[in-house]
Scaffold this active site. Structure first.
Site, PDB file in Angstrom:
ATOM      1  N   LYS A  88       0.859  -1.190   0.000  1.00 65.47           N
ATOM      2  CA  LYS A  88       0.000   0.000   0.000  1.00 65.47           C
ATOM      3  C   LYS A  88       0.894   1.238   0.000  1.00 65.47           C
ATOM      4  O   LYS A  88       1.934   1.252   0.688  1.00 65.47           O
ATOM      5  CB  LYS A  88      -0.885  -0.062   1.255  1.00 65.47           C
ATOM      6  CG  LYS A  88      -1.958   0.991   1.382  1.00 65.47           C
ATOM      7  CD  LYS A  88      -2.838   0.694   2.612  1.00 65.47           C
ATOM      8  CE  LYS A  88      -3.955   1.697   2.780  1.00 65.47           C
ATOM      9  NZ  LYS A  88      -4.851   1.366   3.930  1.00 65.47           N
ATOM     10  N   SER A 163      -9.907   1.259   2.991  1.00 65.39           N
ATOM     11  CA  SER A 163      -9.040   2.104   2.197  1.00 65.39           C
ATOM     12  C   SER A 163      -7.990   1.348   1.377  1.00 65.39           C
ATOM     13  O   SER A 163      -7.466   1.891   0.409  1.00 65.39           O
ATOM     14  CB  SER A 163      -8.319   3.091   3.099  1.00 65.39           C
ATOM     15  OG  SER A 163      -7.431   2.413   3.974  1.00 65.39           O
ATOM     16  N   SER A 187     -10.117  -1.330   7.011  1.00 65.89           N
ATOM     17  CA  SER A 187      -9.489  -1.065   5.712  1.00 65.89           C
ATOM     18  C   SER A 187      -8.744  -2.237   5.092  1.00 65.89           C
ATOM     19  O   SER A 187      -8.305  -2.146   3.946  1.00 65.89           O
ATOM     20  CB  SER A 187      -8.534   0.128   5.817  1.00 65.89           C
ATOM     21  OG  SER A 187      -9.263   1.325   5.872  1.00 65.89           O
TER      22      SER A 187
END
Lengths: 528, 98
Positions: A88, A163, A187
């Site tokens: 990420k 997310s 997330s």
């Protein structure tokens, strides 16, 4: 020849050891898939072909040296040596970007490696690039990325969740076997559910956050995405453990059991007698019937395999959302004060320092981040601290006590839906922040209590994936992995397991609109 | 429960050092009040005798030996600075005037 991208990380590791495939071959095949489909999916913010191939060559050299040394040296290689992985874009990799999905970090280059980056490099994992995300991890759809939304590999007009949407989509689309995400209120688990893969948020303190851009420090944890439990466990094993550069990382041993989970037969047998709680409050009003049906079928399958399932109550669940949306924004407003245009990132505005701050932050942050900074600043401001932040911290105690009472009664784990619905369309929840916040109603209490939580696929509803959430006591990840392995074993032949994400062929088509174009068209009402 | 006026929103934006446009302030006034409405549910709970939870894993303070350890080289730190002069980051005057 089998398609290498369809193999799990551990299967790839097996082929690397036997010499049937090279790390360079694995990296190149996965990079090709990522580069071919990123136009339609926008799962990646960086695909570092050159860097990845260099890392792969280095891994190949290590594997060759080990092979020359003998079987013991080959065995001693890390399971992820030579295996492709995605991070990420809030994980620091020295010399590379770390935007956290925000314009305010455009141009920033990380001067050091995150703890987990160092661990993965030491293991010999091959980092293919950085994945898209909601800005500063604030969101449940990846629509709040400053670099455009990510599309769901099951339906290109739908969100992958967030997310960590890019990390989830890249694994679901077979661009990598495993990836890293972060989970502050859901997330990792929510995008895992919406993309039909495995995702785990470890116990708070299990993984060092050193070098990872912070959102809400009493809630943030780092964890793995994978297509099966064994891979998720192997990746968590690689990154977990005490790191003295993160004072909240706990000096608790990392179980080697994660690298030797029971074989399918044993895992299925071990379900017998396991005591599982089914929290009734997690079956929310307005839950999609198809999602509820899949979750209840999964629970029945566990029961049929000998698990003892009892309905239980977590009475403060309904207060979770309000509590979370005070605590998380309050912590975020403090953490995000550092983005001031002084030491890094763009500096905007003319005149004095105040003018710089206002312009840099006003233009650098997107709407959701501004909303949360405003909420948090208000909740911490003079005269409101007791009414909001202190009150929320007290309710947090009650939420945690609900879970503690169940562990004291001897439950091995809780099983629940991860979300109340399947992947939603672009724009569906963008107009109403509260509707978006409700996407995490079943996941955020787990962060409030600091517990490990996992989402595993349990079937499809209207052709879209549904996630089953497993929640454990602090440090009980091993039990969750065993339970998940057991469920995988008893559903190994289920027809839905053979179905690949249904939009992959479309994602191969260079004429497809980008997710940004799709979202804009939906917003303009041009598409159904 | 509290309600935010337009001037409250402007005040909070100033505290947060966010330069917002008039349109953003308008939108935030509505959205923040809608979110604050959701907080009202917490008033139902009597928490007078409940201790607050700030962190969940109950670690003792962990201290390391007070010894100097290597830190980032100056060049690595300054490489990201929007404006620099020598080994310093340049910012506009903080205290105003000459």
């Amino acid at each position: 020849m089998t398609d290498l991208t369809r193999l799990t990380a551990l299967q790839q590791a097996g082929l690397l050891r036997s010499g049937e495939v090279s790390s360079r071959e694995l990296a190149a095949t996965h990079l090709d898939a990522a580069q071919r489909q990123n136009h339609a999916l926008n799962a990646w913010l960086v695909i570092d072909r050159r860097g990845a191939l260099e890392q792969a060559d280095a891994a190949d050299a290590r594997i060759a040296a080990a092979r020359a040394e003998g079987p013991a040296a080959l065995d001693a290689l890390h399971p992820l040596a030579g295996v492709p992985i995605a991070l990420k874009d809030l994980v620091s990799v020295r010399g590379g970007q770390a935007t956290a999905g925000s314009k305010i970090l455009e141009g920033y280059r990380a001067p050091y490696d995150a703890h987990i980056t160092g661990r993965l490099k030491d293991a010999g994992a091959v980092i293919l690039g950085k994945t898209n995300m909601d800005e500063f991890a604030m969101g449940s759809s990846t629509e709040h990325s400053a670099y455009g939304p990510t599309a769901n590999p099951w339906a290109l007009d739908r969100v992958p969740g967030g997310s960590s949407g890019g990390s989830a989509a890249s694994v679901a689309a077979y661009h990598v076997p495993v990836s890293i995400g972060t989970d502050t209120g859901g997330s990792i688990r929510q995008p895992a559910a919406l993309c039909g893969i495995v995702g785990l948020k470890p116990t708070y303190g299990r993984v060092s956050r050193y070098g990872i851009i912070a959102f809400a420090s009493s809630l943030d944890q780092v964890g793995p995405f994978a297509r099966d439990t064994r891979d998720a466990a192997a990746l968590l094993h690689a990154v977990a453990g005490r790191d003295e550069r993160d004072s909240t990382s706990a000096p608790i041993p990392v179980p080697d059991a994660w690298r030797a989970l029971p074989a399918p037969d044993q895992a299925a047998a071990s379900l017998k007698g396991r005591r599982l709680g089914l929290p009734r409050e997690y079956f929310l009003d307005g839950m999609e019937p198809g999602v509820e049906a899949r979750v209840r079928e999964a629970v029945r399958a566990l029961e049929d395999a000998g698990a003892i399932v009892e309905e239980v109550s977590l009475p403060h669940t309904e207060y979770g959302l309000a509590t979370y949306y005070i605590v998380a924004p309050a912590e975020a407003s403090a953490n995000l004060a550092r983005y001031d245009g002084v030491r890094f990132g763009p500096r905007l505005g003319d005149g004095d320092v105040l003018a710089n701050y206002l312009a840099t932050r006003g233009q650098g942050f997107g709407p959701e981040v501004k909303r949360r900074i405003m909420l948090g600043t208000y909740a911490l401001s003079a005269g409101y601290y007791d009414a909001f932040y202190l009150k929320a911290q007290k309710v947090r105690t009650l939420i945690k006590a609900d879970f503690d009472a169940l562990w004291a009664q001897g439950f091995d784990a809780l099983v629940a839906p991860t979300t109340s619905g399947v992947a939603f369309r672009f724009g569906e929840k963008m107009a109403d922040p509260v509707a978006m916040y409700l996407s995490d109603a079943c996941t955020l209490p787990v962060n409030m209590a600091g517990l490990p939580g996992m989402s595993i696929p349990c079937g499809l509803s209207d052709g879209l994936p549904v996630g089953l959430q497993l929640i454990g006591a602090p440090w009980a990840e091993t039990g969750l992995f065993e339970l998940a392995c057991g469920y995988e074993a008893i559903t190994a032949d289920a027809p839905w397991r053979a179905i690949e994400p249904t939009a992959l062929a479309q994602a191969d088509d260079p004429a497809m609109p980008t997710p940004r174009q799709r979202a804009a068209a939906l917003a303009a009402g041009l598409v159904g | 429960m509290a309600t935010l006026s337009r001037s409250d929103v402007e005040h909070v934006a100033h505290l947060a050092r966010l330069g917002l446009t008039a349109a953003e302030l308008d939108r935030l006034e509505g959205q923040l009040n809608h979110i604050l409405d959701q907080y009202a549910i917490l008033a139902r709970l009597d928490t007078e005798h409940i201790p607050p939870t700030a962190q969940t894993i109950e670690l003792e303070s962990i201290l390391r030996e007070d010894v100097v350890t290597p830190s980032l080289p100056v060049e690595a730190v300054l490489a990201n600075a929007p404006a620099r002069e020598g080994d310093f980051i340049v910012v506009p005057p903080v205290l105003g005037g000459e």
